[in-house]
Write an enzyme that holds these catalytic residues in place. Sequence first.
Site, PDB file in Angstrom:
ATOM      1  N   ASP A  28       0.830  -1.207   0.000  1.00  0.00           N
ATOM      2  CA  ASP A  28       0.000   0.000   0.000  1.00  0.00           C
ATOM      3  C   ASP A  28       0.867   1.261   0.000  1.00  0.00           C
ATOM      4  O   ASP A  28       1.991   1.248   0.517  1.00  0.00           O
ATOM      5  CB  ASP A  28      -0.901  -0.024   1.250  1.00  0.00           C
ATOM      6  CG  ASP A  28      -2.067   0.945   1.129  1.00  0.00           C
ATOM      7  OD1 ASP A  28      -2.326   1.447   0.018  1.00  0.00           O
ATOM      8  OD2 ASP A  28      -2.716   1.196   2.161  1.00  0.00           O
ATOM      9  N   ASN A  76     -11.234  -1.977  -5.233  1.00  0.00           N
ATOM     10  CA  ASN A  76     -10.465  -0.963  -5.974  1.00  0.00           C
ATOM     11  C   ASN A  76     -11.147  -0.514  -7.272  1.00  0.00           C
ATOM     12  O   ASN A  76     -10.743   0.485  -7.870  1.00  0.00           O
ATOM     13  CB  ASN A  76      -9.036  -1.446  -6.261  1.00  0.00           C
ATOM     14  CG  ASN A  76      -8.133  -1.449  -5.043  1.00  0.00           C
ATOM     15  OD1 ASN A  76      -7.244  -2.286  -4.906  1.00  0.00           O
ATOM     16  ND2 ASN A  76      -8.346  -0.503  -4.126  1.00  0.00           N
TER      17      ASN A  76
HETATM   18  C1  IPE Z   1      -5.520  -2.480  -0.170  1.00  0.00           C
HETATM   19  O1  IPE Z   1      -5.165  -1.149  -0.318  1.00  0.00           O
HETATM   20  C2  IPE Z   1      -5.573  -3.132  -1.512  1.00  0.00           C
HETATM   21  C3  IPE Z   1      -4.287  -3.296  -2.179  1.00  0.00           C
HETATM   22  C4  IPE Z   1      -3.128  -3.011  -1.675  1.00  0.00           C
HETATM   23  C5  IPE Z   1      -4.370  -3.831  -3.512  1.00  0.00           C
HETATM   24  P1  IPE Z   1      -6.242   0.023  -0.392  1.00  0.00           P
HETATM   25  O2  IPE Z   1      -5.487   1.272  -0.564  1.00  0.00           O
HETATM   26  O3  IPE Z   1      -7.261  -0.303  -1.427  1.00  0.00           O
HETATM   27  O4  IPE Z   1      -6.924  -0.114   1.034  1.00  0.00           O
HETATM   28  P2  IPE Z   1      -7.788   0.950   1.856  1.00  0.00           P
HETATM   29  O5  IPE Z   1      -8.843   1.479   0.940  1.00  0.00           O
HETATM   30  O6  IPE Z   1      -6.843   2.016   2.283  1.00  0.00           O
HETATM   31  O7  IPE Z   1      -8.322   0.170   3.015  1.00  0.00           O
HETATM   32  C1  IPE Z   2      -1.623   0.351  -3.372  1.00  0.00           C
HETATM   33  O1  IPE Z   2      -1.354   1.716  -3.411  1.00  0.00           O
HETATM   34  C2  IPE Z   2      -1.876  -0.240  -4.746  1.00  0.00           C
HETATM   35  C3  IPE Z   2      -3.299  -0.464  -5.043  1.00  0.00           C
HETATM   36  C4  IPE Z   2      -4.285  -0.441  -4.202  1.00  0.00           C
HETATM   37  C5  IPE Z   2      -3.614  -0.746  -6.425  1.00  0.00           C
HETATM   38  P1  IPE Z   2      -2.525   2.789  -3.368  1.00  0.00           P
HETATM   39  O2  IPE Z   2      -2.937   3.106  -4.760  1.00  0.00           O
HETATM   40  O3  IPE Z   2      -3.614   2.346  -2.474  1.00  0.00           O
HETATM   41  O4  IPE Z   2      -1.783   4.029  -2.742  1.00  0.00           O
HETATM   42  P2  IPE Z   2      -2.359   5.027  -1.661  1.00  0.00           P
HETATM   43  O5  IPE Z   2      -2.789   4.183  -0.500  1.00  0.00           O
HETATM   44  O6  IPE Z   2      -3.507   5.738  -2.287  1.00  0.00           O
HETATM   45  O7  IPE Z   2      -1.233   5.911  -1.325  1.00  0.00           O
HETATM   46 MG    MG Z   3      -4.006   2.546  -0.495  1.00  0.00          MG
END
Ligand code: IPE
Ligand code: IPE
Ligand code: MG
Length: 248
Positions: A28, A76
Site C-alpha cells: 500500500d 479498488n
Molecule cells: C488495499 O489497499 C488493496 C491493495 C493493496 C491492492 P487500499 O489502498 O485499497 O486499502 P484501503 O482502501 O486504504 O483500506
Molecule cells: C496500493 O497503493 C496499490 C493499489 C491499491 C492498487 P494505493 O494506490 O492504495 O496508494 P495510496 O494508499 O492511495 O497511497
Molecule cells: Mg491505499
Amino acid sequence: MIFTNKKNGGDFEIDPENLPKHIGIILDGNGRWAKKRGLPRSAGHSVGVDNMKTVIRECNRIGIESVTSYVFSTENWKRPKDEVDFLMKLFIKFFDNYKKELEGENIVMRVIGARENLDPHLVEKIAETEEYTKNNTGTIVNMALNYGSREEITRAVKGISQDVKNGIIKSEDITPQMITDRLYTAGQHEVDLLIRTSGEMRISNFLMWQISYAELWFSEKMWPEFTNEDLHMAIYDYGQRKRRFGGI
Ligand code: IPE
Ligand code: IPE
Ligand code: MG
C-alpha cells in the site's frame, strides 16, 4: 542465514528453520508516494510493480514457500476509471514481460481472485504465465488481483452448498478444512507473516481466513520505498515472536 542491514545496526542472523512459510503483503501507499514527489498516482503504481518484482525475487532467493501480494482488491474498482485502466494495462505489461524479466527465477506465478470481470486479454496473459511457470519449484507467488476475502469465502460456501445439494456431503459434516480447501490458496500453508506498508493498520479484505494466526508487521514506508532490507527485518522480527496458537 546472515543478513546485513546497514540501518538497523549491522548483521543479524535468521534461522532458516524458522522462516515464515507463507508471507502476505499488502503493498500500500503507491499513490501517496507519487503525490509527495509531485508525480501522478500512476507513476507510483509503475514503481510499485517494479518493487514487487524485487521483493518476490528476494523471497524466492531466501526460500519462502508462498508469497501472496495484494495488487488489486475487489473494492479498488471504486477508483477513477483512468486509474483502474492504467492498473489493468500495467498488469498486462507485467505478464507480457514476465518471461523476459523473471525467466530462470524458478517462481511459480499464480493469480488469485475473480477472473470473471477482468479484461479477457489480461486473463489470457495470466493463463500463459501460469502455464509457463507451473512446473517451477521455487516460491509460489500468488498475485491477488481482483481479490477480496469475502468474495473468496462466499465462493467456497457456494461450492460446499452445491456438494450438499448433490448429496456428496452432509451439512453436519462440513469442517473448517473443507473451507480452507476451497479457497484460492488451497494446498498452501496458512499465512505466517502479514506485512502492510504505508502506516495503515487494517486488513482491507485480504486473506481473512488465512491470516487467523499470522504475525502482523506494519511499516510506515510507502510500498515503492520498501526494500529487501525491510523484508529481512520483518522476517527477523517474525523469528523473535512467540507464537502460541491459543496455547500457553
Ligand atoms: C488495499 O489497499 C488493496 C491493495 C493493496 C491492492 P487500499 O489502498 O485499497 O486499502 P484501503 O482502501 O486504504 O483500506
Ligand atoms: C496500493 O497503493 C496499490 C493499489 C491499491 C492498487 P494505493 O494506490 O492504495 O496508494 P495510496 O494508499 O492511495 O497511497
Ligand atoms: Mg491505499
